[in-house]
Design a protein around this motif. Structure first.
Motif, PDB file in Angstrom:
ATOM      1  N   PHE A  40       0.074   6.211   7.427  1.00  0.00           N
ATOM      2  CA  PHE A  40      -0.026   6.773   6.078  1.00  0.00           C
ATOM      3  C   PHE A  40       1.163   6.337   5.209  1.00  0.00           C
ATOM      4  N   MET A  41       2.360   6.318   5.775  1.00  0.00           N
ATOM      5  CA  MET A  41       3.541   5.883   5.028  1.00  0.00           C
ATOM      6  C   MET A  41       3.435   4.409   4.633  1.00  0.00           C
ATOM      7  N   GLN A  42       2.876   3.585   5.501  1.00  0.00           N
ATOM      8  CA  GLN A  42       2.684   2.178   5.160  1.00  0.00           C
ATOM      9  C   GLN A  42       1.664   2.016   4.029  1.00  0.00           C
ATOM     10  N   ALA A  43       0.558   2.776   4.117  1.00  0.00           N
ATOM     11  CA  ALA A  43      -0.492   2.652   3.109  1.00  0.00           C
ATOM     12  C   ALA A  43      -0.041   3.207   1.758  1.00  0.00           C
ATOM     13  N   ALA A  44       0.738   4.303   1.757  1.00  0.00           N
ATOM     14  CA  ALA A  44       1.173   4.932   0.514  1.00  0.00           C
ATOM     15  C   ALA A  44       2.436   4.314  -0.062  1.00  0.00           C
ATOM     16  N   GLY A  45       3.008   3.331   0.613  1.00  0.00           N
ATOM     17  CA  GLY A  45       4.179   2.654   0.083  1.00  0.00           C
ATOM     18  C   GLY A  45       5.487   3.365   0.344  1.00  0.00           C
ATOM     19  N   GLY A  76       1.114  -0.956   0.946  1.00  0.00           N
ATOM     20  CA  GLY A  76       2.545  -1.061   0.676  1.00  0.00           C
ATOM     21  C   GLY A  76       2.942  -0.740  -0.752  1.00  0.00           C
ATOM     22  N   VAL A  77       1.972  -0.500  -1.637  1.00  0.00           N
ATOM     23  CA  VAL A  77       2.292  -0.160  -3.026  1.00  0.00           C
ATOM     24  C   VAL A  77       2.624   1.330  -3.107  1.00  0.00           C
ATOM     25  N   PRO A  78       3.758   1.714  -3.718  1.00  0.00           N
ATOM     26  CA  PRO A  78       4.127   3.144  -3.795  1.00  0.00           C
ATOM     27  C   PRO A  78       3.101   3.953  -4.605  1.00  0.00           C
ATOM     28  N   ILE A  79       2.636   5.059  -4.000  1.00  0.00           N
ATOM     29  CA  ILE A  79       1.632   5.942  -4.602  1.00  0.00           C
ATOM     30  C   ILE A  79       2.285   7.294  -4.873  1.00  0.00           C
ATOM     31  N   HIS A  80       2.019   7.837  -6.097  1.00  0.00           N
ATOM     32  CA  HIS A  80       2.583   9.141  -6.478  1.00  0.00           C
ATOM     33  C   HIS A  80       1.511  10.101  -6.986  1.00  0.00           C
ATOM     34  N   ASP A  81       0.243   9.723  -6.853  1.00  0.00           N
ATOM     35  CA  ASP A  81      -0.845  10.607  -7.280  1.00  0.00           C
ATOM     36  C   ASP A  81      -1.259  11.484  -6.105  1.00  0.00           C
ATOM     37  N   ASP A  82      -1.423  12.798  -6.342  1.00  0.00           N
ATOM     38  CA  ASP A  82      -1.732  13.733  -5.258  1.00  0.00           C
ATOM     39  C   ASP A  82      -3.083  13.447  -4.618  1.00  0.00           C
ATOM     40  N   LYS A  83      -4.098  13.137  -5.448  1.00  0.00           N
ATOM     41  CA  LYS A  83      -5.427  12.872  -4.910  1.00  0.00           C
ATOM     42  C   LYS A  83      -5.421  11.589  -4.068  1.00  0.00           C
TER      43      LYS A  83
END
Length: 378
Positions: free
Chosen positions: A352-357, A211-218
């Motif tokens: 994936f949306m849940q995991a990437a925030g 649930g934490v927003p992720i903005h790194d491509d890798k």
């Protein structure tokens, strides 16, 4: 003066007229009132013999007796009650009803029936009073729980400023084991799919990453691959192999993975136990990400563009209310499939949306819901 013959005739006539209301005196009929008639001895003795219930011989009429006189007629037995259900034609008119006096004696069957009925009612009332009044009963526990919920509701209303004049008191339950609203339990409360039997690595992933927003491509590429790999499996087993996935796919560097040959793919599949079709899919997705970087500048901008670069914060109270796919994940899946991505169905992309925030699907009762919302606002 009357002669002896007239006296004899008068006596015979008097005896003959004892049974008839008409008396004859000197040959003339004379009417007499019925109250003056005295029954003869034979008739009186016959009446006494007829009465069956004569416990003692009758007392002479001139002496007073302490016992009341016994009726010469025998008591008629109580007529049987007429039941409506037992009638042949099923009808019962008002003329068939039998009215019995109040002072009639009750039969033993009716007494026993009433006694058993009263005993049952007493036992039922006794048992219900035990259930509702005993301190350790279910009803007492339920009343205690309702009092706690009512107090918590008042506290929440006062906290959000909806009530100004309310006075609150701290409700302390009688049973300390039922105190589920303590401060420590509130701090450690998590989503419903995290149980006491959950693996520590899965609990740590829920508390630190999910649930934490992720903005790194890798990192976005890694979560996309892990979300596709956990289909048919579970997150705990995939998280245990997470380091193997990072080593096998070169820390999810898209430029490095795009240049892998078939021989290298086969060796990765054999060495790390990953299906060869899964390895080929990761390599193909790496090539698609390189194309997206040319069109959008980065994979991060492309992915977050589906939610207008703002995380979706849901308000689910129960775990079974969380959907497996949404309209956002379906639109993202259609566009990525059109661009040539593999293993990107709507269910996989929602995970994936849940995991990437991209969406905050923590339950509102979970302590991570507010924390992820604050991270998204930053």
């Amino acid at each position: 003066m009357c002669s002896s013959k007239t006296k004899v005739t008068l006596g015979i006539e008097a005896t003959n007229t004892a049974t008839s209301p008409v008396a004859r005196i000197n040959g003339r009929p004379v009417l007499q009132p019925t109250c003056n008639r005295v029954p003869n001895l034979e008739r009186r003795n016959s009446i006494k013999k007829v009465s069956p219930k004569s416990p003692s011989p009758p007392s002479p009429p001139n002496k007073t007796s302490l016992t009341p006189p016994i009726s010469p007629k025998p008591k008629s037995p109580r007529p049987p009650a007429i039941k409506r259900g037992n009638e042949s034609n099923g009808l019962n008119s008002s003329s068939e009803k039998i009215v019995t006096p109040r002072n009639t004696t009750k039969t033993p069957s009716t007494l026993e029936r009433k006694k058993s009925k009263s005993f049952k009612e007493a036992s039922l009332s006794y048992s219900s009073s035990l259930i509702t009044e005993s301190p350790g009963s279910i009803a007492a526990v339920r009343r205690e729980q309702m009092a706690l919920q009512h107090a918590e509701r008042k506290m929440k209303i006062a906290h959000y400023g909806r009530s100004k004049s309310a006075k609150f008191e701290k409700v302390v339950p009688l049973d300390t084991s039922a105190n589920l609203t303590s401060k420590t339990s509130e701090e450690e409360k998590r989503c419903s799919f995290i149980t006491a039997n959950s693996d520590p690595i899965y609990i740590a992933y829920h508390d630190e990453e999910w649930g934490v927003p992720i903005h790194d491509d890798k990192m976005l590429f890694e979560l996309l691959v892990l979300s596709g790999a956990q289909v048919g499996s579970d997150w705990t087993s995939i998280l245990k192999k997470r380091q193997d996935f990072r080593t096998a796919f070169s820390e999810f560097d898209a430029s490095t993975l795009a240049n892998l040959t078939d021989k290298q793919m086969m060796s990765i599949s054999l060495e790390y136990g990953i299906d060869i079709s899964r390895v080929r899919g990761v390599v193909d997705n790496a090539n698609r990400i390189l194309e997206i970087n040319k069109d959008f500048g980065s994979f991060d901008k492309y992915i977050w563009g589906f939610v207008n670069h703002k995380p979706i914060s849901t308000q689910y109270k129960f775990g079974h209310k969380i959907p497996v796919k949404t309209s956002k994940s379906e639109s993202m899946s259609k566009d990525m499939i059109r661009r040539g991505f593999r293993f990107v169905g709507p269910t996989v992309l929602h995970s994936f949306m849940q995991a990437a925030g991209l969406t905050n699907d923590h339950l509102i009762t979970c302590h991570r819901h507010l924390q992820c919302t604050l991270l998204a606002s930053q």
